[in-house]
Scaffold this motif. Sequence first.
Motif, PDB file in Angstrom:
ATOM      1  N   VAL A   1       0.836  -1.195   0.000  1.00  0.00           N
ATOM      2  CA  VAL A   1       0.000   0.000   0.000  1.00  0.00           C
ATOM      3  C   VAL A   1       0.876   1.252   0.000  1.00  0.00           C
ATOM      4  CG1 VAL A   1      -1.706   1.316   1.313  1.00  0.00           C
ATOM      5  CG2 VAL A   1      -1.917  -1.173   1.141  1.00  0.00           C
ATOM      6  N   ALA A   2       1.993   1.208   0.753  1.00  0.00           N
ATOM      7  CA  ALA A   2       2.899   2.362   0.791  1.00  0.00           C
ATOM      8  C   ALA A   2       3.491   2.629  -0.586  1.00  0.00           C
ATOM      9  CB  ALA A   2       4.010   2.120   1.808  1.00  0.00           C
ATOM     10  N   ALA A   3       3.889   1.562  -1.290  1.00  0.00           N
ATOM     11  CA  ALA A   3       4.454   1.727  -2.635  1.00  0.00           C
ATOM     12  C   ALA A   3       3.401   2.277  -3.592  1.00  0.00           C
ATOM     13  CB  ALA A   3       4.990   0.391  -3.144  1.00  0.00           C
ATOM     14  N   ALA A   4       2.169   1.788  -3.474  1.00  0.00           N
ATOM     15  CA  ALA A   4       1.100   2.257  -4.355  1.00  0.00           C
ATOM     16  C   ALA A   4       0.798   3.727  -4.120  1.00  0.00           C
ATOM     17  CB  ALA A   4      -0.162   1.409  -4.141  1.00  0.00           C
ATOM     18  N   CYS A   5       0.762   4.121  -2.850  1.00  0.00           N
ATOM     19  CA  CYS A   5       0.507   5.534  -2.540  1.00  0.00           C
ATOM     20  C   CYS A   5       1.654   6.409  -3.043  1.00  0.00           C
ATOM     21  CB  CYS A   5       0.314   5.715  -1.046  1.00  0.00           C
ATOM     22  SG  CYS A   5      -1.201   4.956  -0.390  1.00  0.00           S
ATOM     23  N   ALA A   6       2.877   5.925  -2.905  1.00  0.00           N
ATOM     24  CA  ALA A   6       4.027   6.684  -3.393  1.00  0.00           C
ATOM     25  C   ALA A   6       3.990   6.816  -4.914  1.00  0.00           C
ATOM     26  CB  ALA A   6       5.326   6.014  -2.948  1.00  0.00           C
TER      27      ALA A   6
ATOM     28  N   GLU B   1       9.961  -1.170  -2.528  1.00  0.00           N
ATOM     29  CA  GLU B   1       8.825  -0.284  -2.801  1.00  0.00           C
ATOM     30  C   GLU B   1       9.223   0.856  -3.734  1.00  0.00           C
ATOM     31  OE1 GLU B   1       6.412  -0.920   1.406  1.00  0.00           O
ATOM     32  OE2 GLU B   1       8.042   0.545   1.284  1.00  0.00           O
ATOM     33  N   ALA B   2      10.449   1.351  -3.591  1.00  0.00           N
ATOM     34  CA  ALA B   2      10.943   2.379  -4.513  1.00  0.00           C
ATOM     35  C   ALA B   2      11.007   1.837  -5.934  1.00  0.00           C
ATOM     36  CB  ALA B   2      12.317   2.868  -4.069  1.00  0.00           C
ATOM     37  N   ALA B   3      11.425   0.563  -6.068  1.00  0.00           N
ATOM     38  CA  ALA B   3      11.467  -0.048  -7.397  1.00  0.00           C
ATOM     39  C   ALA B   3      10.075  -0.173  -7.991  1.00  0.00           C
ATOM     40  CB  ALA B   3      12.141  -1.418  -7.314  1.00  0.00           C
TER      41      ALA B   3
ATOM     42  N   VAL C   1       7.571   1.859  -7.378  1.00  0.00           N
ATOM     43  CA  VAL C   1       7.198   3.218  -7.782  1.00  0.00           C
ATOM     44  C   VAL C   1       7.784   3.556  -9.143  1.00  0.00           C
ATOM     45  CG1 VAL C   1       7.463   5.670  -7.238  1.00  0.00           C
ATOM     46  CG2 VAL C   1       6.918   4.047  -5.419  1.00  0.00           C
ATOM     47  N   ILE C   2       9.084   3.303  -9.303  1.00  0.00           N
ATOM     48  CA  ILE C   2       9.753   3.640 -10.556  1.00  0.00           C
ATOM     49  C   ILE C   2       9.165   2.842 -11.715  1.00  0.00           C
ATOM     50  CG2 ILE C   2      11.955   3.601 -11.782  1.00  0.00           C
ATOM     51  CD1 ILE C   2      13.312   3.969  -9.029  1.00  0.00           C
ATOM     52  N   ALA C   3       8.992   1.530 -11.519  1.00  0.00           N
ATOM     53  CA  ALA C   3       8.472   0.689 -12.602  1.00  0.00           C
ATOM     54  C   ALA C   3       7.048   1.090 -12.979  1.00  0.00           C
ATOM     55  CB  ALA C   3       8.509  -0.778 -12.168  1.00  0.00           C
ATOM     56  N   THR C   4       6.243   1.465 -12.001  1.00  0.00           N
ATOM     57  CA  THR C   4       4.854   1.854 -12.275  1.00  0.00           C
ATOM     58  C   THR C   4       4.793   3.110 -13.130  1.00  0.00           C
ATOM     59  OG1 THR C   4       4.063   0.865 -10.213  1.00  0.00           O
ATOM     60  CG2 THR C   4       2.676   2.561 -11.216  1.00  0.00           C
ATOM     61  N   VAL C   5       5.573   4.117 -12.760  1.00  0.00           N
ATOM     62  CA  VAL C   5       5.551   5.355 -13.541  1.00  0.00           C
ATOM     63  C   VAL C   5       6.169   5.122 -14.912  1.00  0.00           C
ATOM     64  CG1 VAL C   5       6.298   7.761 -13.611  1.00  0.00           C
ATOM     65  CG2 VAL C   5       5.619   6.730 -11.438  1.00  0.00           C
ATOM     66  N   TRP C   6       7.210   4.312 -14.963  1.00  0.00           N
ATOM     67  CA  TRP C   6       7.829   4.031 -16.263  1.00  0.00           C
ATOM     68  C   TRP C   6       6.862   3.350 -17.221  1.00  0.00           C
ATOM     69  CZ3 TRP C   6      13.545   1.993 -15.361  1.00  0.00           C
ATOM     70  CH2 TRP C   6      14.335   3.064 -14.938  1.00  0.00           C
TER      71      TRP C   6
END
Length: 416
Positions: free
Chosen positions: A147-152, A202-204, A206-211
């Motif tokens: 959930v934290a990664a999704a919110c980020a 979780e940072a990974a 975030v990056i993969a989702t936006v990419w």
Amino acid sequence: MTDTGTREQRVWATLDFLTGLAAAMIESGYATDATHQTVTACAAAMGVEPVTFAGAGRMVTVEYVFADRRAATRTRVAATLDSFDCDRMKRLKNVARAVVTEGLDPGAAQARLAAAELGPPPWPWWFLPFGGALLSLCIALQVGGSVAAACAAAVALPPVWALGRGLGVIAVPRLYATALQTVLAGALGVGAHLIGVIAVSEAAVVIATVWVLLVPMPQLVATAADAVNADTVTATARAASSLLAVGGMVLGGALVVTMVERAALRPVDPHLPVLPVWLAVLFSVLGAVGNAVFNSGAKDLLIPAAVAGLFTATTNQCLIHLAHVSPDWSGSVAAVVLGFAAAATAERLRVPISALILVGITGALLPGLVLYQGLVIELFHDSGLGYFVRGFAICVGLGVGAALGVLAFVLVRRRP
């Protein structure tokens, strides 16, 4: 004025309208074949037929030959091949429908087109990234992120979108604009970890989702549609533009990898938890609705978008869990089914086919997990190049599959 002179004036005015409509359709995201069909139908309804339509990249040409073999030709150049605006697409389709059903003369048709182009946007410009944020949140959860990664990811998407919008205003070439957006996405993900908000994995995410949302999916779908319909010049132009975006992602991604390597982050496992099927379907529905807003879809697109997300996700999950199709192939097969269903229902719903296809694909089929795995393996294990190539191939397969589904419906409809 003689009848011949009046006829000629009407023909020229009709051609002006048709080329203006065609250029606007190309700009809004329509494929060339859909534009061709619309122009031909309008020309017939306005009593100027047969006309010859040609699309070559951003240039559209409409020609009519008089009885004495004189040719009347109008040419217009679209501003871009890279935009996708669901509401504008629908407004233009409504203009064409009015021309065909109401028998508008050239003057009335021009006025209707001008009014449609000036129509108020369905949402304030600042509201659009909230749709993208919802889509980011859903994709991050679909791949198994916390959930934290999704919110980020939801927080990271709006500034990346705003950067792209600003760079577009000052006409920065797409290669460099996408590269800068890719770098910003990486910086936001890494920065959130360094300040202790999220973990490395979780940072990974975030990056993969936006990419994955930087992949030019609308252009890939339109490219496939143009290629299937043998509109090779426009297909090549769209493909070149898409490759520039992908090249920008490669360039920006290389900078992000270098940045992360220097940060000496703790290695993480490239595997993520698998969501229950019902949650995957739910987040696909919400993601499709978010993407409808993100691409300027009006309120009347939200329910069809939700249905498209539900239908596509259900099809994909059935292929994976019941037919045991590999996830690398299930998305493309689901895209074929989606394309067929979109073509069969779009006219009844009064929604552009490509809009239904786009929200269905982005809500349920984008390869976010593959990009996450490629990123983690590239950073902490071995080369992740194979995963990145695989992710791009999946995206291309989604576009080709959707175009094949539309073509299948057209062939079925033509049967006597």
